[in-house]
Design an enzyme around this catalytic site. Structure first.
Site, PDB file in Angstrom:
ATOM      1  N   CYS A   1       0.832  -1.207   0.000  1.00 37.09           N
ATOM      2  CA  CYS A   1       0.000   0.000   0.000  1.00 37.09           C
ATOM      3  C   CYS A   1       0.867   1.258   0.000  1.00 37.09           C
ATOM      4  O   CYS A   1       1.672   1.477   0.917  1.00 37.09           O
ATOM      5  CB  CYS A   1      -0.919  -0.015   1.222  1.00 37.09           C
ATOM      6  SG  CYS A   1      -1.843   1.504   1.442  1.00 37.09           S
TER       7      CYS A   1
ATOM      8  N   HIS B   1      -8.559   7.656   3.688  1.00 40.09           N
ATOM      9  CA  HIS B   1      -8.016   9.014   3.643  1.00 40.09           C
ATOM     10  C   HIS B   1      -9.140  10.029   3.578  1.00 40.09           C
ATOM     11  O   HIS B   1     -10.177   9.787   2.978  1.00 40.09           O
ATOM     12  CB  HIS B   1      -7.063   9.203   2.454  1.00 40.09           C
ATOM     13  CG  HIS B   1      -7.633   8.821   1.122  1.00 40.09           C
ATOM     14  ND1 HIS B   1      -7.698   7.513   0.698  1.00 40.09           N
ATOM     15  CD2 HIS B   1      -8.159   9.565   0.128  1.00 40.09           C
ATOM     16  CE1 HIS B   1      -8.231   7.471  -0.511  1.00 40.09           C
ATOM     17  NE2 HIS B   1      -8.538   8.704  -0.880  1.00 40.09           N
TER      18      HIS B   1
HETATM   19  P1  AMP Z   1      -9.298   8.790  -3.964  1.00 35.41           P
HETATM   20  O1  AMP Z   1      -9.684   8.931  -5.415  1.00 35.41           O
HETATM   21  O2  AMP Z   1     -10.308   9.334  -3.025  1.00 35.41           O
HETATM   22  O3  AMP Z   1      -8.880   7.375  -3.639  1.00 35.41           O
HETATM   23  O4  AMP Z   1      -8.039   9.731  -3.790  1.00 35.41           O
HETATM   24  C1  AMP Z   1      -6.725   9.324  -3.966  1.00 35.41           C
HETATM   25  C2  AMP Z   1      -5.887  10.561  -4.009  1.00 35.41           C
HETATM   26  O5  AMP Z   1      -4.560  10.193  -3.790  1.00 35.41           O
HETATM   27  C3  AMP Z   1      -5.945  11.310  -5.344  1.00 35.41           C
HETATM   28  O6  AMP Z   1      -6.399  12.647  -5.105  1.00 35.41           O
HETATM   29  C4  AMP Z   1      -4.494  11.268  -5.835  1.00 35.41           C
HETATM   30  O7  AMP Z   1      -4.118  12.465  -6.474  1.00 35.41           O
HETATM   31  C5  AMP Z   1      -3.738  11.038  -4.544  1.00 35.41           C
HETATM   32  N1  AMP Z   1      -2.458  10.360  -4.667  1.00 35.41           N
HETATM   33  C6  AMP Z   1      -2.200   9.202  -5.332  1.00 35.41           C
HETATM   34  N2  AMP Z   1      -0.901   8.858  -5.187  1.00 35.41           N
HETATM   35  C7  AMP Z   1      -0.337   9.826  -4.412  1.00 35.41           C
HETATM   36  C8  AMP Z   1       0.989  10.044  -3.904  1.00 35.41           C
HETATM   37  N3  AMP Z   1       1.991   9.200  -4.168  1.00 35.41           N
HETATM   38  N4  AMP Z   1       1.198  11.135  -3.139  1.00 35.41           N
HETATM   39  C9  AMP Z   1       0.199  11.999  -2.858  1.00 35.41           C
HETATM   40  N5  AMP Z   1      -1.060  11.835  -3.302  1.00 35.41           N
HETATM   41  C10 AMP Z   1      -1.324  10.774  -4.079  1.00 35.41           C
HETATM   42 ZN    ZN Z   2      -2.274   1.295   3.652  1.00 35.66          ZN
END
Ligand code: AMP
Ligand code: ZN
Length: 115
Positions: free
Chosen positions: A7, A100
């Site tokens: 993850c 998150h």
């Molecule tokens: P969700 O669509 O609610 O699952 O949101 C996932 C979020 O994680 C999205 O807004 C992505 O831009 C963000 N995200 C994915 N990978 C990373 C990363 N390595 N660092 C920071 N944010 C990320």
């Molecule tokens: Zn995790």
């Protein structure tokens, strides 16, 4: 502390991958979203792995997340308000299956929930 070795958010929250950390304590981490949707877009995540909001998250973890959101709002100066979004499951657009909270702010938003 239970983590998923595959993850990405477990690795970001626990310092295994460097990130732009906004706030951190023993239970939660808050870091900049890599693809910001607003002038302020910070993710507040538990350091322990839970798939989403309804994955049996203990109350003390939820309380720590609330504190993390409040700290992000204070640090980012979001005194006029902000939006918290928790996408829960694929149909809601959840792409990272580690709990998150999106904290979005720094702009005036519409009154609708879905733009
Ligand atoms: P969700 O669509 O609610 O699952 O949101 C996932 C979020 O994680 C999205 O807004 C992505 O831009 C963000 N995200 C994915 N990978 C990373 C990363 N390595 N660092 C920071 N944010 C990320
Ligand atoms: Zn995790």
């Amino acid at each position: 502390m239970a983590q998923d070795p595959d993850c990405i958010f477990c690795k970001l929250a626990n310092g295994e991958i460097p990130t732009s950390m906004v706030y951190e304590d023993d239970t939660v981490a808050a870091f900049e979203d890599a693809n910001p949707q607003a002038p302020v877009h910070v993710l507040v995540v538990p350091k322990e792995h839970y798939a989403n909001f309804v994955d049996g998250v203990p109350g003390d973890v939820l309380q720590a997340m609330e504190h993390g959101v409040a700290e992000v709002a204070r640090i980012k100066g979001l005194d006029r308000g902000f939006r918290v979004i928790m996408n829960t499951g694929a149909a809601a657009g959840q792409t990272v299956m580690h709990l998150h909270m999106h904290v979005l702010g720094g702009m005036d938003m519409s009154e609708g929930m879905i733009p």
